[in-house]
Design an enzyme around this catalytic site. Sequence first.
Site, PDB file in Angstrom:
ATOM      1  N   GLY A   1     -40.120  32.342 -43.433  1.00 61.51           N
ATOM      2  CA  GLY A   1     -40.607  31.400 -44.454  1.00 61.51           C
ATOM      3  C   GLY A   1     -42.220  31.123 -43.235  1.00 61.51           C
TER       4      GLY A   1
ATOM      5  N   HIS B   1     -34.546  29.273 -48.278  1.00 60.00           N
ATOM      6  CA  HIS B   1     -34.029  30.397 -47.551  1.00 60.00           C
ATOM      7  C   HIS B   1     -33.390  31.152 -48.158  1.00 60.00           C
ATOM      8  CE1 HIS B   1     -32.929  26.630 -44.782  1.00 60.00           C
ATOM      9  NE2 HIS B   1     -33.533  28.190 -43.883  1.00 60.00           N
TER      10      HIS B   1
ATOM     11  N   ASP C   1     -43.088  27.615 -41.212  1.00 62.68           N
ATOM     12  CA  ASP C   1     -43.102  27.511 -40.141  1.00 62.68           C
ATOM     13  C   ASP C   1     -43.861  28.424 -39.451  1.00 62.68           C
ATOM     14  OD1 ASP C   1     -40.450  25.558 -38.844  1.00 62.68           O
ATOM     15  OD2 ASP C   1     -40.236  26.887 -40.445  1.00 62.68           O
TER      16      ASP C   1
END
Length: 282
Positions: free
Chosen positions: A149, A37, A152
Amino acid sequence: MQVHEKRRDITANVATLKKQNKSIGFVPTMGALHKGHLALVEQALKENEAVIVSIFVNPTQFNTSEDLVNYPRTLASDVDLLSGLSKEIIVFAPTAKEIYGERPESTKYNFKGLENEMEGKFRPGHFDGVGTVLKHLFTITSPTKAYFGEKDFQQLQIVKKLVEIEKMSVQVVGCPIYRKESGLALSSRNKRLNNSQLEASPLIYKTLKQVKKDFGTKSVSKLNEWVSDQFKNNTELELEYFEIAKVSDLKSIKRKRKDTKYRAFIAVFAGKIRLIDNIALN
């Protein structure tokens, strides 16, 4: 550091940024932040004059109530991590009621078949929930760019299609998968893995790397069979699916064709914890 829980507060903040003609980078998350993240946020900080990070565990994209209840919620430590990157980051941490009103419900989307492949087969309605919450969040934050990202990857393609369907001006930016030294793709769910599951988990990426290595010389059926064998007798990891698919439409293939981009996708259960990963093959 600004942390907003109310829609009216974040929209007022966004209006001020827009009046100042500032570009806005947006990173939507469900919290339990990790280095993956933070890499998205760092890229957003480099490319925009203001950055908003949402922290919201979206109830409409979970397929089981158990997974929703057990999803880690660590707002205080998430805010601390973000403040370590920049005190100027704006955090939006709403309740479900603030996003959906009294009844969290999904809009039914037609993503041109992207929603029916892989994750869509095993998690019916999941991408309707993703599309619905992102439409709300994009409307509220009005970003210039939004960052996702590639872990996924199917979701990334869905988001691009959502922006097209809803005619939104946001630019969707895909960012490389962030991995542990072992190769395990970082995920908030990793916090729930026990020691033996963590020790076994590098097999997922190791398998994908071998598929990439063999993709030019082995048939799709042979690769599928080989991957299945890697997990057949594993006591910690259970293979849910492995597919080689076209990047363009995410449809799984039986034969390779020239001048076509492919990617390998995998989903594995470690106990009740579901782990996904993927890799570009050519």
